[in-house]
Design an enzyme around this catalytic site. Structure first.
Site, mmCIF file in Angstrom:
data_model
loop_
_atom_site.group_PDB
_atom_site.id
_atom_site.type_symbol
_atom_site.label_atom_id
_atom_site.label_comp_id
_atom_site.label_asym_id
_atom_site.label_seq_id
_atom_site.Cartn_x
_atom_site.Cartn_y
_atom_site.Cartn_z
ATOM 1 C CG ASN A 84 18.785 -79.169 15.317
ATOM 2 O OD1 ASN A 84 20.000 -79.291 15.250
ATOM 3 N ND2 ASN A 84 18.097 -79.488 16.406
ATOM 4 C CG HIS A 124 13.193 -78.884 13.154
ATOM 5 N ND1 HIS A 124 13.602 -80.052 13.733
ATOM 6 C CD2 HIS A 124 11.898 -78.766 13.465
ATOM 7 C CE1 HIS A 124 12.601 -80.608 14.351
ATOM 8 N NE2 HIS A 124 11.557 -79.854 14.205
ATOM 9 C CB CYS A 163 6.604 -76.725 7.298
ATOM 10 S SG CYS A 163 6.743 -75.535 8.626
#
Length: 308
Positions: free
Chosen positions: A205, A207, A242
């Site tokens: 994803n 992420h 982040c």
């Protein structure tokens, strides 16, 4: 010549391919893992990253076994249609005892509702031979739109997919309701700067993997604590994600203790903050540490029977 692949030891018969299975009326997923030599650390016990990866792997495999894995990583078919993904907001983990090389651990996981728009996932990790409870973990997840990166309510179509798998049970770890304090550089005794995500730290994803955040938090734990104590529990609050280009700082302070004199100290508590260099919070955390090799007699967890 054909190789004789049949296992010679009884313990090798336990879920030999690590595929896992659904148990307890279809609501609990169970999977076994053998602790490999490359998964242990300096103390000859499984690393925190290894144990947390087991939790993550069983969560994904639970979705897959239940037929709820769409094109996304851990997303149901309806979630994929709406560009939704799960993100963790809070996690509590209690480490009763660490497994070592050659041990086979059994990981059980199940899900429950958490408020109106959240899902709780619990895990119970035990020794596959003795049944001794090793690790207990409870987490809260919410939905995020992977395009806008904003949180979302659970759509009714998604609710219809996941609610049949919810157990009506209490968390396997009692909630630690104490507020997690925000550290700043003036409070933090130990700071590690210049932490950056690598390509391998991203999941499908795009992420950063949740386990990576835990590793970053522990980067600033003082060496004397790591040498004399072992992590017994942690509570984490995930505030924001982040990006690939982010530069982070890990801050730690040791509560009510002098790091220079830990040999005769019992339990230690640390406060943590992972933040971007410009100050935005990523994860707040609290960890507790016990002297190494100390016996732990915590509450023994069990897979919950569904409440009436």
């Amino acid at each position: 010549m054909m190789l004789d692949w049949k296992p010679r030891r009884p313990d090798m018969l336990i879920d030999p391919f690590g595929l896992g299975r659904i148990v307890q009326d279809g609501l609990v997923f169970r999977q076994n893992f053998s602790i490999r030599s490359y998964e242990i650390g300096a103390d000859r016990t499984a690393s925190i990253e290894t144990l947390m990866n087991h939790l993550q792997e069983t969560a994904i495999n639970h979705c897959k076994s239940a037929g709820l894995l769409g094109e996304g990583f851990g997303a149901t078919p309806e979630m994929c249609k709406k560009n939704l993904i799960w993100v963790v907001t809070r996690m509590q983990v209690v480490f009763d005892r660490y497994p070592t090389w050659g041990d086979v651990v059994q990981v059980d996981t199940w899900v429950s509702a958490s408020g109106k728009n959240g899902m709780r996932r619990d895990w119970l990790v035990s020794d596959s031979k003795t049944g001794e409870v090793l690790t207990r973990a409870s987490s809260v997840w919410v939905m995020m739109n992977k395009l806008t990166r904003r949180l979302s309510k659970i759509p009714e179509e998604v609710r219809g997919e996941i609610e049949p798998y919810f157990m009506n049970s209490d968390p396997v770890v009692a909630e630690d309701s104490r507020r997690l304090v925000k550290l700043d550089k003036s409070m933090a005794e130990h700071v590690r700067k210049g932490l950056t995500p690598r390509w391998s730290d991203l999941d499908v994803n795009q992420h950063v993997n949740n386990v990576k955040y835990i590793g970053w938090i522990l980067e600033s734990a003082p060496l004397p604590v790591l040498e004399t104590h072992e992590l017994s529990s942690m509570t984490l609050e995930y505030r924001r994600e982040c990006g690939r280009e982010s530069i982070l700082q890990s801050l730690t302070t040791v509560s009510d203790s002098s790091v220079g004199d830990l040999v005769n100290v019992g339990e230690i508590e640390c406060q943590h903050l992972l933040q971007l260099e410009e100050g935005s919070e990523i994860v707040r955390g609290r960890t507790q540490w016990r002297p190494k090799y100390a016996k732990s007699f915590g509450n023994v967890g069990q897979i919950p029977a569904e409440s009436a």
